[in-house]
Design a protein around this motif. Sequence first.
Motif, PDB file in Angstrom:
ATOM      1  N   LYS A 151     -21.126   1.735 -51.238  1.00  0.00           N
ATOM      2  CA  LYS A 151     -21.735   0.813 -50.268  1.00  0.00           C
ATOM      3  C   LYS A 151     -22.719   1.534 -49.352  1.00  0.00           C
ATOM      4  CE  LYS A 151     -20.553  -2.134 -46.297  1.00  0.00           C
ATOM      5  NZ  LYS A 151     -19.437  -2.694 -45.484  1.00  0.00           N
ATOM      6  N   TYR A 152     -22.332   2.712 -48.870  1.00  0.00           N
ATOM      7  CA  TYR A 152     -23.156   3.437 -47.910  1.00  0.00           C
ATOM      8  C   TYR A 152     -24.102   4.438 -48.572  1.00  0.00           C
ATOM      9  CZ  TYR A 152     -20.420   1.396 -44.129  1.00  0.00           C
ATOM     10  OH  TYR A 152     -19.830   0.509 -43.254  1.00  0.00           O
ATOM     11  N   GLY A 153     -24.039   4.545 -49.892  1.00  0.00           N
ATOM     12  CA  GLY A 153     -24.962   5.410 -50.618  1.00  0.00           C
ATOM     13  C   GLY A 153     -24.774   6.888 -50.385  1.00  0.00           C
ATOM     14  N   VAL A 154     -23.524   7.312 -50.191  1.00  0.00           N
ATOM     15  CA  VAL A 154     -23.257   8.730 -49.951  1.00  0.00           C
ATOM     16  C   VAL A 154     -22.531   9.343 -51.149  1.00  0.00           C
ATOM     17  CG1 VAL A 154     -23.176   8.376 -47.469  1.00  0.00           C
ATOM     18  CG2 VAL A 154     -21.048   8.354 -48.789  1.00  0.00           C
ATOM     19  N   TYR A 155     -22.557  10.646 -51.183  1.00  0.00           N
ATOM     20  CA  TYR A 155     -21.949  11.413 -52.271  1.00  0.00           C
ATOM     21  C   TYR A 155     -20.539  11.833 -51.876  1.00  0.00           C
ATOM     22  CZ  TYR A 155     -21.327  15.401 -55.506  1.00  0.00           C
ATOM     23  OH  TYR A 155     -20.859  16.288 -56.450  1.00  0.00           O
TER      24      TYR A 155
END
Length: 406
Positions: free
Chosen positions: A154-158
């Motif tokens: 959802k937040y586009g993090v790794y």
Amino acid sequence: MVVDMSLNTEQKKLNLLIIGTGMYVCGRSTKGYGTVLPAVMQQYQAGTIDRVLVASKSAESFAIFDAKLGELQELMGIEMPCVRYPMGNCTDGNAYREAIANLPDPGAVIITTPDHLHTEMALAAIASGKHVLVVKPLSPTVADAEQTIQAAEKYGVYGAVEFHKRWDLANLKLRQAIADGSIGDPLYFHVEFSQRKIIPSETFSAWVADTNIFQYLGVHYADLIYFVTQALPRRIVATGQKNWLSQRGISSYDAIQVLIEWSQGFTSTILTNWIDPNCNGAMSQQKIEAIGTAGRFESDQTKRGVQTITDLGGIEDINPYFCQPYRRLDSEYTEYRGYGIDSITQFLKDVASIVEGNNSPADFEGRRPTFRDALVSTALVEGARLSLENDSQWVYFTEKFHPYLK
């Protein structure tokens, strides 16, 4: 997409938060300096990292951390300032939240806390747009793991899990032997993995009742077998013994034995305990065997060919390949090398590549121990616990890895 690992001399520096100040961070309760802190300090020296924040539950815990950091800075010739949370002489279980809020972008968080705290801390970091590395296991349950995976997407993090055994050359050789067919089709794997009594009775005494030896230790090899074969678990059964720890008022299994049946038709036995004598020559005793239709692979992962016998330390079996200090070739200072260092360094390099726009988190699926890749090991952790809680019944898995009893 090809993962871009090229160097950019003008790349943005990362800001880093370490949550936890225990054994794996700075060597608490040992004569060493942990793994996370040396790896981070070397990346700080290399110019990858800008600000370093450290969060713990209480300011009191920083006494040991500060002492270890000071000694390590002198050994390595690196001055690395750290901002500590909580500030002042207080105890605050939510200090990590203030630290996350104060971590500038681009930021990454390394979570090195007790297993049952991983999910809430990872979710807080993710919601703040930070990339996250969690020490194994990702979480105690598949439901928690799914929540973390969904939040990262959802937040586009790794998000990745620190399964450092994937970087061990001995294990990469096992992966190669299976890939090239030199031992044929796998028939069974056998693992033995144990640690000293001091771990559950002293080092982790505050939270040992919230985990078990398979969840804490055996999960490494559960992940490794998945990594080297890409097989999926069909069912698991676990049995365990409570004796030495129970006699001392510690609610945890001394030892757990697990049998797993995998989708490719082979089985694995993983035998774990954490009541080895404290005088043992190594913190961990461990070995893995893989038997196939055309051969076998054996790896003693304790006795790596290096042993020291000294007045101060007695007999010590050294693993020079995990995380060890070495005198630098170009100065009198110390550097750290090994697959433990490589695992953390690789995460930081991957995050830097994402920040620079060279890669996206999705590019690392199938190449790293991502949150999604850790679903298999999480399912086995939860499945083993479910079996133990139900008189060692077989536990099965749905297509989405949720464990269930028949």
